[in-house]
Every structure is written in C-alpha cells, then in structure tokens.
Design a protein around this motif. Structure first.
Motif, PDB file in Angstrom:
ATOM      1  N   ILE A 172      31.345 -16.317  15.567  1.00 21.18           N
ATOM      2  CA  ILE A 172      30.701 -16.024  16.853  1.00 21.18           C
ATOM      3  C   ILE A 172      31.572 -14.959  17.499  1.00 21.18           C
ATOM      4  CG2 ILE A 172      29.810 -17.001  19.006  1.00 21.18           C
ATOM      5  CD1 ILE A 172      28.704 -18.521  16.611  1.00 21.18           C
ATOM      6  N   ARG A 193      19.253  -9.017  14.885  1.00 20.69           N
ATOM      7  CA  ARG A 193      20.155  -9.367  15.966  1.00 20.69           C
ATOM      8  C   ARG A 193      19.298  -9.475  17.227  1.00 20.69           C
ATOM      9  NH1 ARG A 193      23.445  -3.652  16.662  1.00 20.69           N
ATOM     10  NH2 ARG A 193      22.473  -3.045  18.620  1.00 20.69           N
ATOM     11  N   THR A 235      25.870  -8.684  18.345  1.00 26.04           N
ATOM     12  CA  THR A 235      26.569  -9.558  17.398  1.00 26.04           C
ATOM     13  C   THR A 235      26.034 -10.984  17.450  1.00 26.04           C
ATOM     14  OG1 THR A 235      28.306 -10.042  19.023  1.00 26.04           O
ATOM     15  CG2 THR A 235      28.679  -8.183  17.548  1.00 26.04           C
ATOM     16  N   ARG A 236      24.814 -11.129  17.937  1.00 26.75           N
ATOM     17  CA  ARG A 236      24.224 -12.463  17.992  1.00 26.75           C
ATOM     18  C   ARG A 236      22.908 -12.485  17.226  1.00 26.75           C
ATOM     19  NH1 ARG A 236      27.687 -14.695  22.000  1.00 26.75           N
ATOM     20  NH2 ARG A 236      29.588 -13.811  21.135  1.00 26.75           N
ATOM     21  N   THR A 237      22.546 -13.685  16.782  1.00 27.00           N
ATOM     22  CA  THR A 237      21.438 -13.802  15.834  1.00 27.00           C
ATOM     23  C   THR A 237      20.094 -14.028  16.525  1.00 27.00           C
ATOM     24  OG1 THR A 237      20.874 -14.812  13.715  1.00 27.00           O
ATOM     25  CG2 THR A 237      21.556 -16.304  15.491  1.00 27.00           C
ATOM     26  N   ASP A 292      23.041 -14.535  11.398  1.00 30.85           N
ATOM     27  CA  ASP A 292      23.654 -15.798  11.011  1.00 30.85           C
ATOM     28  C   ASP A 292      23.711 -15.927   9.490  1.00 30.85           C
ATOM     29  OD1 ASP A 292      24.715 -18.343  11.225  1.00 30.85           O
ATOM     30  OD2 ASP A 292      22.787 -19.315  11.613  1.00 30.85           O
ATOM     31  N   GLY A 304      20.799 -16.298  21.443  1.00 31.13           N
ATOM     32  CA  GLY A 304      21.767 -15.617  20.589  1.00 31.13           C
ATOM     33  C   GLY A 304      22.542 -16.547  19.683  1.00 31.13           C
ATOM     34  N   MET A 305      22.502 -17.856  19.973  1.00 31.49           N
ATOM     35  CA  MET A 305      23.243 -18.811  19.159  1.00 31.49           C
ATOM     36  C   MET A 305      22.307 -19.508  18.183  1.00 31.49           C
ATOM     37  SD  MET A 305      26.338 -18.539  20.226  1.00 31.49           S
ATOM     38  CE  MET A 305      27.310 -20.022  19.973  1.00 31.49           C
TER      39      MET A 305
END
Lengths: 616, 343
Positions: free
Chosen positions: A57, A328, A337-339, A393, A589-590
């Motif tokens: 993360i 992303r 930088t998040r999925t 991810d 994003g998580m």
C-alpha cells in the motif's frame, strides 16, 4: 519512566494462541529499502508452507512518504486484505495513526528511536532499539539506512517463531547470487533476533508453525505472470510508455524476452520500444499487428484514455492488438498507486462510434499467465483489439499460485492467407464474410502474391477494402462487425461458476474481488448460509453467463467502482433480467475485505439467513 | 495492334504501379507526387509487394490509394502514421516504406510523433505534401502557413510557420530534402535517394493547394514556387497534365522555364561546393533562404552513419512477422525451469 524499553506482558496474553492466522502491517517510509525486508518476511512464511499474500500500500512518490506493506498469513488459504493485528511501526510520521488503527489486543513492534507514546493499554508493545542494534554493524551511510529495516525482520522472526535459516533462505532467494548482500542483511537479522531472544518476553498470542500448504506453489506478481504468458503466446513487438501500475509488466516482459527469445545467432526475436506517449505506444502495437506480429502494450487508465483513437481504428480496420490495462483509481490522475475496477465501462466500448471490445478479467496469477497467451490467440482469431483488465492489486503484488500449465493448443493465428491461398481463391476480399462468422480473411504485408495487397483504412470501406461512402456498404460492414462480436461470445473464456444447492443468494463478480468474496462465502457457509458464485472472466458474455443469470432470481454484483459498471453492461445485455441484477459497488482505492463484503451482503440475504449470520 | 507495354527488370509495366484514380482536386500538387512515385517505383524495379504505403489523415494522406495498387497500405490516424509505421517496420523490416503526410498531419497534430520517429531513425521515405492549408476542412491555416498570409476563410495569419526541414534537422534526421511538386525530375531524384537511405528520409514537398491556398503571396502557391524556388540541385517541372523538359545546364547556372500558363520559374542548380553533410550549414541556408523569401530545394542534409531502428534493435534477418511458431513460443522445459525460480 523510559517507555522505550518497556515491555508489557499483560495485554493479549490471555487469549489462546493464534497460529498461522493473522495480518501484519509494516509501516515505513518510501524509498528506505523496506521492500526487501517485507518480501523477506513474506517469502519466509511461504517457505514454511503457510499460505500467505502481501500487499504493497504505497504512495505516489519516490522517496520519503509513508508506505505500508500488509502480509496476510492464513492457514485456510484466505488472501484477501484483512485489518492487521500486528503492526511494525517504523515510520515516525504515521506512527500514531498506525497504532490508533489496531484493534484491541493488537501487537505493536516499533522503532524505539522514534519515541512512540505507548498511550493505549490494550496493545502489546515491543520496542526495538534500532540505532543501538546497528551500532556494531560495519556499514556506512545509505546502506545502514537500508538494512535498518532488517531489524524488524529479526524481531518479528523471534516473536512469531520463524527459524533463522528460513529467513536466510528467503534472503538468498531475494538477492540471488549476490552473496555479499545476503550476508550483510542477514547479519542484521541475526543481531536483532539474538537481541530479541535475550531481551524480549513474548506476550502476545500470534505465532507461526510450519505447514505444507504451499508445497509445489509459486509466488509471483500478476504483472510478471501476464508478461510471461504473453511470451509463451509469441508476443514479438511491444510499444509502451511508463505508467504506474503497468510499468512492472513491461519490465517483466523485457526480462523474460531477454531470457527466452533469441535466434541461433543470439539476435533478439522481439522488439520492445519505449514510446513517447501512449498514443505512439498503441500506434506501434497496431502497426505491428497489421504487419503480422503479435504485439502488446501495457498501461493504466490515463494511458488507456489516450489509446481510444487507435483502438477505434483497430476495431474498425480489424487489426489484432493486445492491451493490458492494469487498473488504478480514476477519473483523471486519480489515485495512481491504488487499485480499482473503474475502467470496465470505458474499455468495453472505447472509441467513438459503435465500438465493442473483447475484455478479459484475470483474477489470479494463473489466469494472468493463461490470458497472457490467450489474448493474442483471440486478437488474431477475431482480428480485433483484446483488452486484459487486470488491476494494481493483482499486477503489483505477490500472489501464490500453481505452476503454470504449458499452453497445449498451438498458436491460433486466425484467417491469414498465404500467397498460394490468395492465388487459389482468385477474387478474395479483405472484408468479405466468407464463413458467416463475421471474420474475414486477411493478408500480411510482404506476401509475395501481388494480388494479396489491400488498403487498410479507418474510413468507410466495402468488402474489397475500397473507400466507400455507400450507406449499404457502411451498414453491412457494421452488421458484420456485430456478427463477429457474437462469434467472440463463443470464443472467450466462460465464467467460473460455483453453484450451491439451496443457495440463498447468487453473487456475481470479476477479477480480484473474488478473494474477499470467497472468504465471506466461507463464513456464510460456516453459519449455514449457502451462496452461489459466478466470476465473469470475459466480455462479451456468452450463454453460460446468461444462463446463470436466468437461473437465479436474486443476484448481487460486487465491483470496485462507483457506478456499478459491469452491472450496467449486464443489465444492458440481458434486459429481461435487468431488475434482478443488483449492484454492490464501492471504490476507495483499497482492496475489499471479507468483513466489508459480509456487511454489504446482509441486506440482500433472506431473513432466515440474516438470523443465522447474526447467531454465528 | 497495340504495342506491348515496356517492361522493367522485374517484368512490370508502368501500369502495374498504378492504383485507384485520384479523388483529389484537378491540378493538386499531391497528384503529381503520386505520379512521380509510380515512375520511381517503375524505374527502380521495385516489386510492389515489397513496399508498404502509410499515411495519416488529410488530403495528402489519401494519396497512397492512388499509387502502387499492388502494395499493402494503411491510411491511419491524423498525425499518428509515424508510430504505426514504427510498429509495422519493427514487425517486418524487409519491406520498403513510403509514408505520405501533410503539413497539418506532420506540423501540427503529428509533430511529436514525427520528431520521435526521426530520433529512432525508422527506415521510411517520409514525404510531407506541404501546402500550408487545411484542405478537407475548407481552408484553415496550417502550422506551415506563412506569417502575414491572407486567406479567404482564415483571414491573416499572425504566426510564423513551422519549417518541416528545420524541425527534421533539429530532431537529428539523416536525410532532409525539399522539393517543389511541380518539379517532377527533382521530386523523382530525391525520392530515389530517399528510398536508398537506411533511416527516415524526410522530403518536404511544396505542393500547392489549388483550391484554398493558391494566393500568389503564399510561399506554397504555384506562382510563388515558380518565381522563388532556389534549387540546390538540378530540377524539372511537371504540371498536372504534361511534363516540361528542362534543358541541361551546368552547376551554379540559372535556367528560366516558361510554363503552360506563361508564367516563369527561375531554377538554380546546386552550387558545386554545397556539401550536404553539415547540418549547421543546412540550417543556415534554410534560414537565409527564408529571410530572402526564397524557396530552397534539393537535398539539404545527408548523413547515413546512424543505424535504423531495426538495425539498432539487432533484429534477425527474418522479419518478426514471419517467424515460425516454434521460435515464437519457447519450449516446455524453459517454462518449468523458469517457474522453479519462483517456488
């Protein structure tokens, strides 16, 4: 009181031992080399035979910003994100928020040089005197900073019961033949481990024990797996432009090609060109596809936006192309930088006018590998772009998987006419639907038969590829393309279906949300609530997806975007069942957690099932 | 009885290099370029199947449909032909590529791709049919239009032009030439030279738009070209219908040619001491010509020392597009060996 050296043996100790079932969050600063320490822990658990998964993360930054690494250790093989019970607090800036996130009974291993206020009495604290431990290590400056993170590896190894030789093995795996690096890192691990043995009293219930659940498995990122699949699919040309989180796909592609693709003279039988932007990256891919080489690009949302123009051309001129979209968070630069699963709607019809594209949704490293070559078979067979929608991810994190099966089916190059075949046919036409499946025959530049030539264009054309503004030509051609898309329905991977007798609810999903859903389903099943599950693996949908929807009156479709994009597509394709497909859409994003899935599923469960769950 | 057509060394007549009839305006300079490409291919004994034709979008980009009908071609996207060509030529470096672009396609929307193609030195004859105006959309200025020029639709142009040849030189192109579409012989000679070049050969062909930019004060008009062309090499002129033959003349000499409509063009042969190997000199000459209101033509710069992209990529002799399946897919053993490293 010197809180730095305080160890509280009380909190959490009363609980029973928790073996091979917990999550660790490691909080460090970006660019301090913590990745090596984290991967060492990850691989150590893996080498002990315990199912494991790690999630990075990380911030959109090169150096200095907070970053977290989550390791899920699960004897039952669950790999979804789970809020951590253990925290390694090695970042001063986030220390207090990191500690605040822990549930009661949690464990906090922290760098005591950073002066954490042990304000919460419901946690177990293990201060690690990092400076003191490193004082005797004979390295200087930057390297010292890098290996400082190895101290928590040593302390965690002691606390959880990871044998030192396993850690050393993991370091050897990480550094390969660079023995000096193995030695210098391991020295710090051993120092910290020995210190912990002498100074730290174990006061928490979390530990590991060897299992054999990872025997025969591999640990790899989705981007590596997809790139490797493409190499075994014969990819020969790639145009690309760096963008997180797809860059590591191309890095892996180049590494694998360099290892695997040379002729007898040692010349590369491939070409990877870093383009000036994504417009050019996809342009190179379409050019190579037209010329007859298997070609791919890898990108993410912002790059995909730029590729719309060429994908519209490739759809209409019917040129094979493969695009890996490592999703992303958008819109715009979004959360780089998040999925997410936010590109599905855009990708499906990307391009102006009536366009439709074949999409593949890998959910595991095995599927990344399989779709890696399958995407090229489909693109060649259908003479159209194929977009593989992975996500950050899956792409950037390490996942367990079975060693990949070697592709048994020969390369499917589709309807490509040789010089002799052109001669035998007489009057061939590039866009003639000879076989009734909407797929016409093509020839490649360099075909020695002068009659093989045709003129590719994005403008209106007739069956002979001649420019045409005829309304009939236009409509007939577009109808053929729709027919071709129907052929695609029969060729793309069908859904993965787990149908339970007496299921109270049917869940539909795609891609990496499967892990949180599978864990939630297991918990439902344990409480006596049966559910069925269909994981869609491609668009356009075929009969299997349709029949599943037809068989189930209560369906929820879980996806990681705000607007329920696949729900909208399925409702559109299956209007007679539109009302029964109900979305659970969410994006922050998580990656999803099982707890979240369960909570959101509750309102959709029948009364009786809800009672069962509340009792569980 | 009809005479049998004259055949070249690969057994083809000039008609074998023809294609669909042009749909461009009568008298358009682009048509004469297409005619010269047919002539060049015939004279050089090219096999059409060894050639690919590529273009972007615009009047110029339509023209690959009007020559070499037995060659594969791709009329692609506005300003994006360089990337398409890069991919196609990495896939198959054994074909000769002829790219046709325009001033909007290259100088505006495609300037980035143009320059990056030159950096990479993709082997292609890249012809810009330059008329300083957007024809298909009925007469807007392009980025190569002259400062202060007036057009019926667009008014007066407040911006200085982008010079395609200067851009090419700045991007490190190894072959930079300019010609006038009405000068058939020169067009042929620079295309021939370009086809033999190992990388990207940029040929900026001033090709007047008879419909929207033939105002006499435009440097892209026929009248201007005829009066102001300052040639670095021997030259000819080829109006839409009939060729005018220029009598032989010596280095540094001038020749005045009378054209069909009675106008005159002054030709000057390349000075004996012009050496196209110096990029600084080429830039200076282009600047000087610009200040003097002259149209400088000929091969301005030539340097074949840099490898093409395919050469720099060390591609094998067999094009990637023709590799057999067992080369494309590594063996079963390699996969298990490789995966062992991930266990």
């Amino acid at each position: 009181m010197a809180i730095d050296t305080l160890v509280r043996p009380d909190a959490g100790a009363q609980a029973g031992a928790k073996v091979n079932d917990f999550s660790i969050a490691v909080a460090t600063a970006n660019g301090t080399g913590s990745q090596t320490a984290n991967l060492t822990l990850l691989r150590s658990f893996f080498k002990m035979g315990i199912p494991v998964h790690g999630k990075n993360i990380f911030p959109s930054n090169i150096q200095g910003q907070p970053t977290w690494y989550h390791i899920r250790v699960s004897k039952d093989g669950f790999v979804a994100r789970r809020p951590p019970e253990l925290l390694v607090a090695f970042n001063r800036d986030t220390m207090h928020q990191d500690v605040a996130m822990l549930e009661a009974g949690g464990v906090c291993v922290y760098n005591s040089d950073l002066r954490l206020n042990e304000g919460r009495s419901d946690l177990t604290y293990y201060p690690v005197p990092v400076k003191e431990l490193l004082a005797g290590v004979d390295v200087k400056g930057k390297i010292k900073e890098y290996i400082a993170n190895m101290t928590y590896v040593g302390v965690v190894a002691h606390l959880l019961g990871v044998p030192l030789d396993v850690i050393e093995g993991a370091l050897e795996h990480h550094f390969g033949k660079r023995q000096k690096l193995v030695d210098s890192n391991f020295e710090v691990v051993r120092l910290a481990y020995d210190w912990a043995v002498a100074n730290v009293a174990k006061a928490d219930p979390y530990r590991v024990e060897p299992m054999n659940a990872t025997e025969g498995l591999i640990l790899m990122t989705g981007n590596e797996a997809g790139a490797l699949g493409a190499v075994y699919g014969g990819v020969s040309v790639s145009g690309w432009y760096p963008i997180t989180p797809s860059t590591s796909f191309i890095d892996a592609l180049r590494d694998f090609l360099a290892k695997l693709r040379h002729d007898e003279d040692g010349r590369p039988t491939y070409s990877v060109v870093q383009a000036e932007d994504e417009l050019a990256a996809i342009g190179m891919v379409v050019g190579a596809g037209w010329a007859g080489a298997r070609a791919l690009t890898a990108t993410s949302g912002p790059g995909l936006s730029l590729m719309a123009e060429f994908l519209s051309l490739a759809y209409y001129a019917e040129v094979p192309a493969v695009v890996w979209d490592i999703q992303r968070v958008g819109p715009s630069t979004g959360l780089p930088t998040r999925t997410s699963q936010g590109d599905v709607g855009f990708a499906y019809t990307i391009g102006h006018g009536d366009t439709k594209h074949v999409l593949l949704f890998p959910s595991s490293i095995e599927e990344c590998f399989e779709f890696g070559y399958l995407a090229h078979d489909l693109a060649d067979t259908l003479q159209t772009p194929v977009l593989v929608l992975s996500d950050l991810d899956l792409g950037m994190n390490n996942w367990m998987g079975k060693p990949f099966d070697y592709p048994e089916r020969p390369l499917q190059r589709g309807k490509v006419l040789s010089a002799e075949e052109v001669a035998a046919l007489g009057d061939w036409g590039r866009y003639k639907d000879v076989d009734g499946d909407g797929i016409a025959y093509r020839t490649l530049p360099g075909n020695p038969n002068p009659a093989a030539a045709w003129f590719g264009r994005g403008t209106g054309h007739d069956e002979m590829a001649r420019y045409s503004e005829s309304p009939t030509d236009w409509e007939q051609n577009m109808a053929r393309l729709a027919r071709k898309f129907d052929t695609a329905r029969t060729l793309v991977p069908g859904p993965a279906i787990e149908e339970e007798p007496g299921a109270q609810l049917a869940i539909v999903a795609y891609g990496t949300t499967r892990y949180a859903i599978e864990e939630a389903r297991a918990q439902l099943a344990a409480a006596g609530v049966a559910t069925s599950f269909m994981r869609v693996r491609a668009l356009p949908i075929g009969d299997e997806v349709r029949d599943f929807v037809a068989r189930h009156e209560d369906l929820v479709l879980i996806e990681m975007n705000r607007d329920a994009q696949l729900t909208a597509i399925l409702r559109d394709e299956l209007p007679e069942f539109a009302a029964r497909i109900r979305p659970i859409a969410h994006l922050d994003g998580m990656p999803l957690t099982a707890a979240w899935v369960l909570e959101r599923l509750m309102p959709f469960l029948p009364e009786e099932a809800r009672r069962l769950m509340e009792g569980a | 009885m009809d005479r049998a057509p004259k055949l070249n060394l690969v057994g083809l007549s000039k008609a074998d290099y023809a294609a669909a009839p042009s749909t461009l305006c009568k008298g358009c300079g682009h048509n004469s370029v297409a005619a010269q490409l047919i002539q060049v291919a015939y004279e050089l004994n090219l096999k059409p199947q060894d050639v690919i034709k590529l273009s972007g979008i615009g009047c110029s980009s339509k023209s690959p449909a009007y020559f070499l009908g037995q060659s594969h071609g791709f009329n692609s996207l506005h300003g994006r032909m360089p990337s398409l060509g890069t991919g196609a030529l990495q896939a198959n470096h054994s074909v000769r590529a002829i790219g046709i672009s325009g001033d909007g396609d290259t100088g505006s929307i495609g300037l980035g791709q143009f320059k990056h193609m030159l950096r990479r030195n993709v082997r292609m004859v890249y012809i810009v049919e330059n008329n300083g105006v957007y024809g298909l959309t009925k007469g807007q200025f392009s980025a190569t239009a002259d400062l202060g020029q007036s057009l019926k639709y667009a008014g007066t142009n407040p911006f200085p032009p982008i010079d395609i040849c200067l851009e090419a030189l700045a991007a490190g192109a190894g072959f930079v030439a300019r010609a006038f579409a009405g000068d058939a012989k020169q067009v042929r000679e620079v295309i021939k030279a370009g086809l033999s070049f190992r990388g990207t050969a940029v040929i900026d062909i001033i090709s007047p738009c008879v419909a929207f930019n033939d105002e006499p004060d435009s440097t892209k008009s026929y009248a201007y070209g005829r009066e102001h062309q300052r040639a670095l090499q021997e030259i000819g002129f080829f109006p839409a219908q009939e060729e005018i033959v220029v009598a032989d003349y010596g280095p540094g000499e001038m020749q005045v040619v009378e054209l069909h409509d009675g106008s005159r063009m002054t030709l000057r042969k390349l000075e004996a001491d012009y050496e196209p190997s110096d990029p600084t000199r080429a830039i200076t000459r282009l600047r000087q010509a610009d200040l003097a209101g002259e149209l400088l033509t000929g091969v301005l710069y030539y340097d074949a020392s840099r490898p093409s992209l395919a050469e720099a990529s060390e591609l094998p002799a067999t094009p990637l597009s023709m590799l057999p399946d067992d080369t494309l897919r590594p063996s079963r053993e390699t996969l298990s060996d490789l995966l062992a490293g991930y266990a």
